[in-house]
Every structure is written in structure tokens, then in C-alpha cells.
Design a protein around this motif. Structure first.
Motif, PDB file in Angstrom:
ATOM      1  N   THR A 296       0.831  -1.209   0.000  1.00  0.00           N
ATOM      2  CA  THR A 296       0.000   0.000   0.000  1.00  0.00           C
ATOM      3  C   THR A 296       0.863   1.257   0.000  1.00  0.00           C
ATOM      4  O   THR A 296       0.544   2.256  -0.664  1.00  0.00           O
ATOM      5  N   ALA A 297       1.986   1.204   0.717  1.00  0.00           N
ATOM      6  CA  ALA A 297       2.884   2.350   0.801  1.00  0.00           C
ATOM      7  C   ALA A 297       3.731   2.526  -0.459  1.00  0.00           C
ATOM      8  O   ALA A 297       4.364   3.574  -0.627  1.00  0.00           O
ATOM      9  N   GLY A 298       3.762   1.525  -1.330  1.00  0.00           N
ATOM     10  CA  GLY A 298       4.590   1.598  -2.530  1.00  0.00           C
ATOM     11  C   GLY A 298       6.065   1.542  -2.216  1.00  0.00           C
ATOM     12  O   GLY A 298       6.876   2.197  -2.884  1.00  0.00           O
ATOM     13  N   GLN A 299       6.418   0.724  -1.212  1.00  0.00           N
ATOM     14  CA  GLN A 299       7.808   0.642  -0.776  1.00  0.00           C
ATOM     15  C   GLN A 299       8.231  -0.808  -0.606  1.00  0.00           C
ATOM     16  O   GLN A 299       7.437  -1.641  -0.152  1.00  0.00           O
ATOM     17  N   PRO A 300       9.493  -1.133  -0.928  1.00  0.00           N
ATOM     18  CA  PRO A 300      10.013  -2.453  -0.571  1.00  0.00           C
ATOM     19  C   PRO A 300       9.975  -2.643   0.946  1.00  0.00           C
ATOM     20  O   PRO A 300      10.024  -1.668   1.714  1.00  0.00           O
ATOM     21  N   VAL A 301       9.919  -3.880   1.375  1.00  0.00           N
ATOM     22  CA  VAL A 301       9.910  -4.177   2.814  1.00  0.00           C
ATOM     23  C   VAL A 301      11.139  -3.581   3.498  1.00  0.00           C
ATOM     24  O   VAL A 301      11.052  -3.075   4.620  1.00  0.00           O
ATOM     25  N   GLY A 302      12.287  -3.616   2.818  1.00  0.00           N
ATOM     26  CA  GLY A 302      13.504  -3.072   3.409  1.00  0.00           C
ATOM     27  C   GLY A 302      13.447  -1.577   3.649  1.00  0.00           C
ATOM     28  O   GLY A 302      14.207  -1.042   4.455  1.00  0.00           O
ATOM     29  N   VAL A 303      12.562  -0.879   2.957  1.00  0.00           N
ATOM     30  CA  VAL A 303      12.337   0.553   3.186  1.00  0.00           C
ATOM     31  C   VAL A 303      11.239   0.752   4.220  1.00  0.00           C
ATOM     32  O   VAL A 303      11.366   1.550   5.157  1.00  0.00           O
ATOM     33  N   TYR A 304      10.161  -0.010   4.074  1.00  0.00           N
ATOM     34  CA  TYR A 304       8.984   0.184   4.918  1.00  0.00           C
ATOM     35  C   TYR A 304       9.189  -0.332   6.345  1.00  0.00           C
ATOM     36  O   TYR A 304       8.771   0.321   7.307  1.00  0.00           O
ATOM     37  N   ALA A 305       9.803  -1.495   6.474  1.00  0.00           N
ATOM     38  CA  ALA A 305       9.942  -2.107   7.801  1.00  0.00           C
ATOM     39  C   ALA A 305      11.310  -2.765   7.943  1.00  0.00           C
ATOM     40  O   ALA A 305      11.416  -3.980   8.100  1.00  0.00           O
ATOM     41  N   PRO A 306      12.384  -1.970   7.882  1.00  0.00           N
ATOM     42  CA  PRO A 306      13.719  -2.557   8.032  1.00  0.00           C
ATOM     43  C   PRO A 306      13.886  -3.173   9.420  1.00  0.00           C
ATOM     44  O   PRO A 306      13.328  -2.675  10.400  1.00  0.00           O
ATOM     45  N   ARG A 307      14.619  -4.291   9.442  1.00  0.00           N
ATOM     46  CA  ARG A 307      14.916  -5.012  10.684  1.00  0.00           C
ATOM     47  C   ARG A 307      13.676  -5.638  11.323  1.00  0.00           C
ATOM     48  O   ARG A 307      13.697  -6.044  12.480  1.00  0.00           O
ATOM     49  N   SER A 308      12.578  -5.713  10.568  1.00  0.00           N
ATOM     50  CA  SER A 308      11.393  -6.436  11.033  1.00  0.00           C
ATOM     51  C   SER A 308      11.574  -7.929  10.732  1.00  0.00           C
ATOM     52  O   SER A 308      12.462  -8.320   9.967  1.00  0.00           O
ATOM     53  N   PRO A 309      10.749  -8.804  11.314  1.00  0.00           N
ATOM     54  CA  PRO A 309      10.827 -10.230  10.969  1.00  0.00           C
ATOM     55  C   PRO A 309      10.632 -10.481   9.471  1.00  0.00           C
ATOM     56  O   PRO A 309      11.281 -11.370   8.906  1.00  0.00           O
ATOM     57  N   VAL A 310       9.758  -9.709   8.826  1.00  0.00           N
ATOM     58  CA  VAL A 310       9.554  -9.890   7.390  1.00  0.00           C
ATOM     59  C   VAL A 310      10.814  -9.496   6.623  1.00  0.00           C
ATOM     60  O   VAL A 310      11.216 -10.177   5.671  1.00  0.00           O
ATOM     61  N   HIS A 311      11.449  -8.419   7.042  1.00  0.00           N
ATOM     62  CA  HIS A 311      12.698  -8.022   6.388  1.00  0.00           C
ATOM     63  C   HIS A 311      13.764  -9.094   6.573  1.00  0.00           C
ATOM     64  O   HIS A 311      14.528  -9.390   5.646  1.00  0.00           O
ATOM     65  N   ALA A 312      13.825  -9.709   7.750  1.00  0.00           N
ATOM     66  CA  ALA A 312      14.776 -10.809   7.963  1.00  0.00           C
ATOM     67  C   ALA A 312      14.483 -11.967   7.014  1.00  0.00           C
ATOM     68  O   ALA A 312      15.412 -12.603   6.492  1.00  0.00           O
ATOM     69  N   ASP A 313      13.193 -12.247   6.768  1.00  0.00           N
ATOM     70  CA  ASP A 313      12.831 -13.290   5.799  1.00  0.00           C
ATOM     71  C   ASP A 313      13.350 -12.935   4.406  1.00  0.00           C
ATOM     72  O   ASP A 313      13.867 -13.796   3.684  1.00  0.00           O
ATOM     73  N   VAL A 314      13.194 -11.663   4.034  1.00  0.00           N
ATOM     74  CA  VAL A 314      13.654 -11.215   2.718  1.00  0.00           C
ATOM     75  C   VAL A 314      15.165 -11.344   2.602  1.00  0.00           C
ATOM     76  O   VAL A 314      15.692 -11.780   1.567  1.00  0.00           O
TER      77      VAL A 314
END
Length: 255
Positions: free
Chosen positions: A218-236
Motif C-alpha cells: 500500500t505504501a509503494g515501498q520495498p519491505v527493506g524501506v517500509y519495515a527494516p529489521r522487522s521479521p519480514v525483512h529478515a525473511d527477505v
């Protein structure tokens, strides 16, 4: 330059998320990354926050006329050739052009010194655009949801791979990626084991964590931009490491 096409003829496998977020991680580590949105639904384009696209900015002139690649859009440190709904009309026009399924591969040769990696987001089909993307690749990355639809997609996937291999005998799958995996569910665990019995090489499964994926889209951002260091970013990051190992790409995790 290495070209990787993210392919699965079935929809909802996680192709676009993979292309966007792995592409961003590779760019963040210093790679020169070109993303190509081949899907007329233009999800990759929208999920990177790009709008107002004209048809000549897409791969349409390449697919139909064998033109050079258009100038890419710069977004989040990535170069992007976006998509547009009218790209769908290329399917019929390509049928009348001898050799058109190789036009993108030929166009990429001309920019081989400008990029380290090209990631192509293929449409969920077995049509001309999907063939264009597959035959442009050095290797394929194939996401497979650990759901019944992942198993149901296997016969069509095998037929497509057979066709592409006949046209490009050296083309192979670098990595199968189990996606949308919920390890708490017996169904997901059973499907994962069946996929492992049919497909190789295969990465570890990518967990289903919908909230961050949906919000970053929705934000038009990669996970690494939107939620860096989140569990989802770790998955990525783990997925990017697996793809880098499978394809020989250099990748160092950065803080």
C-alpha cells in the motif's frame, strides 16, 4: 550481468513481492539492479509507488517491434521498466512477428555493461509475454505457495519448463522458493514435503506474515524501506542470500 526471471504461470505465488524485495536488497548491497515489469496488471510498478506510466515506457516497443529498452524509471535505488494495462495488447501482436519471443533477450545484450542483475517479473500466464520473459533469462526463480494451488500448478509448470527447455536447452531453474508458508498448519507442512519431493533445488520456505507485506505494498515501498529489521525483512534477507548463492551473485547483508 545475470538475468533472472521470476516465473510461475499460476497467480498468487508471490512473484512480484519476490522481485521487488530481493531486487531492493541486492541494490542495497551495491548491485546495479534493473527490474522489468512484464505483467499488464502492473503490480510491481504500483508496489514501487510508480504511476502515470505511458505505454512507450514499458517493454511494449521491445516486444512488438524489437526496439531498444526504454529509459528506466529510478525508484528506491532501483532501475525499473514499468508496466501498463495496454501491455496486454502485445500478446496478439507478438504472434505476427517471427522471433519476437527473443526480442527482449536481444535488447538486454545492449545494456549488459550497465547492470549487474536484471530481475523480470513475469505475468501469471503461459502466453507470449511470459515466454518473452522466460527466454530472456539466464536462470529462472520459481515461487511455489505451500498450498493446494501450488501442487495444482505442477503439471502446467512442468509443461512450460519443457517448452522453454526445448527452445533454450541451457535454461534451467536456479531455485524453487516455497512461499506463503504457515508452519502451524498441517496442510502447509504436507504440501511443502510434497513439493520437496518434486522440485529441486529448493530454498527454505518464506513464512506468511501478511500485515507487513500488505502495508508495504500500500505504501509503494520495498519491505527493506517500509519495515527494516522487522521479521519480514529478515525473511527477505534470508531469501536474497539463498538466491545469491544459487545464482553466484555477490551479496553482503548491510545494516
Amino acid at each position: 550481468m545475470i538475468t533472472l526471471t521470476v516465473f510461475n504461470h499460476a497467480g498468487g505465488a508471490g512473484k512480484t513481492s519476490l522481485a521487488r524485495d530481493v531486487g531492493y536488497e541486492l541494490a542495497r548491497s551495491g548491485q546495479r539492479v534493473l527490474l522489468i515489469d512484464l505483467d499488464p496488471q502492473a503490480n510491481l510498478t504500483g508496489w514501487l509507488g510508480v504511476d502515470g506510466v505511458e505505454i512507450d515506457q514499458t517493454i511494449y516497443p521491445v516486444a512488438v517491434d524489437g526496439a531498444p529498452l526504454p529509459k528506466p524509471v529510478q525508484v528506491h535505488g532501483l532501475s525499473l521498466i514499468p508496466a501498463h494495462v495496454d501491455l496486454a495488447s502485445a500478446e496478439a501482436q507478438m504472434l505476427g512477428q517471427v522471433g519476437s519471443i527473443l526480442f527482449l533477450k536481444q535488447a538486454l545484450v545492449a545494456v549488459a555493461d550497465q547492470y549487474d542483475v536484471v530481475l523480470i517479473d513475469s505475468p501469471p500466464s503461459l502466453g507470449q509475454l511470459a515466454t518473452l520473459g522466460a527466454l530472456s533469462a539466464d536462470r529462472l526463480i520459481v515461487p511455489m505457495p505451500t498450498r493446494q494451488k501450488g501442487l495444482d500448478a505442477l503439471p502446467g509448470l512442468n509443461r512450460a519448463m519443457g517448452m522453454y527447455h526445448r527452445l533454450r536447452p541451457e535454461l534451467r531453474v536456479a531455485l524453487y522458493v516455497p512461499t506463503m508458508h504457515d508452519a502451524r498448519r498441517l496442510h502447509d507442512r504436507e504440501v511443502l514435503e510434497q513439493l520437496r519431493g518434486h522440485l529441486s533445488p529448493m530454498s527454505d520456505p518464506v513464512p506468511q506474515r501478511e500485515a507487513v507485506w500488505l502495508d508495504s505494498t500500500t505504501a509503494g515501498q520495498p519491505v527493506g524501506v517500509y519495515a527494516p529489521r522487522s521479521p519480514v525483512h529478515a525473511d527477505v534477507v534470508r531469501l536474497t542470500q539463498a538466491i545469491a548463492r544459487a545464482t553466484g551473485l555477490p551479496y553482503e547483508v548491510t545494516a
